[in-house]
Design a protein around this motif. Structure first.
Motif, PDB file in Angstrom:
ATOM      1  N   PRO A   1       0.827  -1.211   0.000  1.00 46.81           N
ATOM      2  CA  PRO A   1       0.000   0.000   0.000  1.00 46.81           C
ATOM      3  C   PRO A   1       0.860   1.258   0.000  1.00 46.81           C
ATOM      4  N   ILE A   2       0.353   2.302  -0.636  1.00 46.85           N
ATOM      5  CA  ILE A   2       1.069   3.575  -0.661  1.00 46.85           C
ATOM      6  C   ILE A   2       0.683   4.450   0.527  1.00 46.85           C
ATOM      7  N   SER A   3      -0.395   4.071   1.229  1.00 47.15           N
ATOM      8  CA  SER A   3      -0.884   4.896   2.335  1.00 47.15           C
ATOM      9  C   SER A   3      -1.458   4.026   3.447  1.00 47.15           C
ATOM     10  N   GLU A   4      -1.564   4.615   4.624  1.00 45.15           N
ATOM     11  CA  GLU A   4      -2.173   3.914   5.751  1.00 45.15           C
ATOM     12  C   GLU A   4      -3.647   3.628   5.488  1.00 45.15           C
ATOM     13  N   HIS A   5      -4.311   4.537   4.798  1.00 45.40           N
ATOM     14  CA  HIS A   5      -5.734   4.342   4.507  1.00 45.40           C
ATOM     15  C   HIS A   5      -5.949   3.089   3.655  1.00 45.40           C
TER      16      HIS A   5
END
Length: 391
Positions: free
Chosen positions: A170-174
């Motif tokens: 993933p590129i983000s925590e979301h």
């Protein structure tokens, strides 16, 4: 015979030329090579015009790339569609040869969250016995004006897609949290850039007038509209706005209409298809680099690749504290972060920059430190290598 660790990229065509997705692929590969891996990029489609001189099989920055049908897009409709039918078989044969000659430890799929591709590559990885990962940089959900088939794809991928992979990036925590229910191994790889390369590039162009700059696809019409409206409120009438953008004729017509409606034809410059050296030169000499973010699922989940390049250039960034942007950057410390969806507040940040040169320089320098410490491919490559070896 002992093989070096070998990673293959699948599902994305265009290497080594392209925007964010290709550059992310390139920098991950470059970092892994520095950590002792071999990397092969398989391009299933021919995407380039005839004037792009690439070999069918070549090497770029130590990264081997293979185009199944050559890099130049065939003009014949029948041939292009025949290639689509043959591509899965030809790709499997190539992977089989690579497995036999070099071994394949793992493959990373990058294809805009295609559910059918997830099934296909799971079958291939099972037959050839290698681990399968997917690079997740966006969440496609509740998109406006989306064709029915894409909505069906989004539903199946979001609910079942990760069952076909051994791990995800993933590129983000979301994004990581959104797919946590699948209980798959994952490693967060944020936006990624080559800080030393950008820092070493000279300034080759200097414009007479000061300017703000936005760089991005014309498909981001919401962002471009927002920027034009904010720029129209800037007090200094000598400053210009440069939009480095390109898109369909319909999208470009909308942008030109927005500029005309605000009577900004003499102050807004549109550039497209400019050389990389010129683009980075503009980054370095702009008053500020603009990247508005909105309170949507897409913006909360994604982390624009352009942000890493902006910060590495040493120029102050104006954005909004949405998603990962708000996690890494602080208003007045490492960037200027405006109230979300507030055109007036965004324009006030632009006005502030024109009147506070010393503070602007300090904030820009802090932003550069954030980029170098968190987003440089050399920093992320060791983490990536260790993770791949662990799955």
């Amino acid at each position: 015979m002992t093989h070096r660790n070998h990673l293959v990229f699948l599902g994305l065509s265009g290497f080594p030329i392209g925007m964010a997705a290709i550059q992310r692929q390139r920098l991950i590969a470059k970092g892994l090579i520095e950590n002792g891996w071999d990397v092969t990029v398989v391009c299933p489609r021919a995407t380039h015009p005839e004037n792009v001189k690439l070999k069918r099989v070549g090497r770029f920055e130590g990264i081997v790339y293979v185009y199944l049908f050559g890099p130049q897009r065939n003009k014949n409709f029948f041939i292009r569609n025949s290639q689509k039918l043959v591509a899965p078989f030809k790709e499997f044969c190539l992977l089989q040869r690579l497995k036999s000659k070099k071994g394949i430890n793992a493959a990373i799929v990058s294809n805009r969250n295609s559910f059918t591709a997830a099934i296909k590559y799971r079958l291939v990885s099972w037959l050839l016995r290698f681990k399968l990962l997917i690079n997740l940089v966006e969440i496609y959900k509740d998109r406006e004006q989306t064709p029915l088939l894409l909505k069906v794809n989004d539903f199946f991928f979001n609910n079942f897609g990760l069952y076909f992979f051994d791990a995800f990036l993933p590129i983000s925590e979301h994004i990581r949290d959104s797919f946590a229910r699948f209980n798959k191994k994952n490693e967060l790889i944020p936006i990624i850039t080559d800080y030393d390369y950008i820092n070493a590039l000279p300034v080759i162009t200097k414009r007479e007038k000061p300017f703000f700059l936005f760089c991005g696809s014309a498909s981001y019409l919401k962002s471009i509209r927002f920027i034009i409206e904010a720029f129209s409120l800037v007090k200094d009438r000598e400053v210009e706005l440069i939009l480095v953008t390109n898109g369909s004729s319909a999208e470009m017509e909308v942008i030109h209409a927005l500029i005309a409606n605000k009577a900004l034809k003499n102050r807004v410059i549109i550039l497209k298809n400019i050389p990389e050296e010129e683009l980075y030169s503009l980054y370095k000499t702009a008053k500020a680099l603009l990247l508005p973010m909105f309170n949507t699922i897409q913006d909360t989940a994604r982390f624009p690749h352009k942000m890493a390049e902006y910060l590495a250039s040493g120029t102050i960034v104006i954005s909004n504290p949405i998603g990962e942007v708000g996690k890494y950057l602080r208003n007045g410390k490492s960037a200027l972060l405006s109230n979300v969806n507030d055109v007036i507040a965004f324009s006030e940040k632009m006005n502030w920059i024109m009147d506070n040169k010393n503070q602007v320089k300090e904030i820009a320098e802090n932003g550069t430190v954030i980029s170098r410490n968190n987003f440089d491919f050399k920093v992320l490559s060791m983490k990536m290598s260790v993770f791949l070896s662990s799955i």
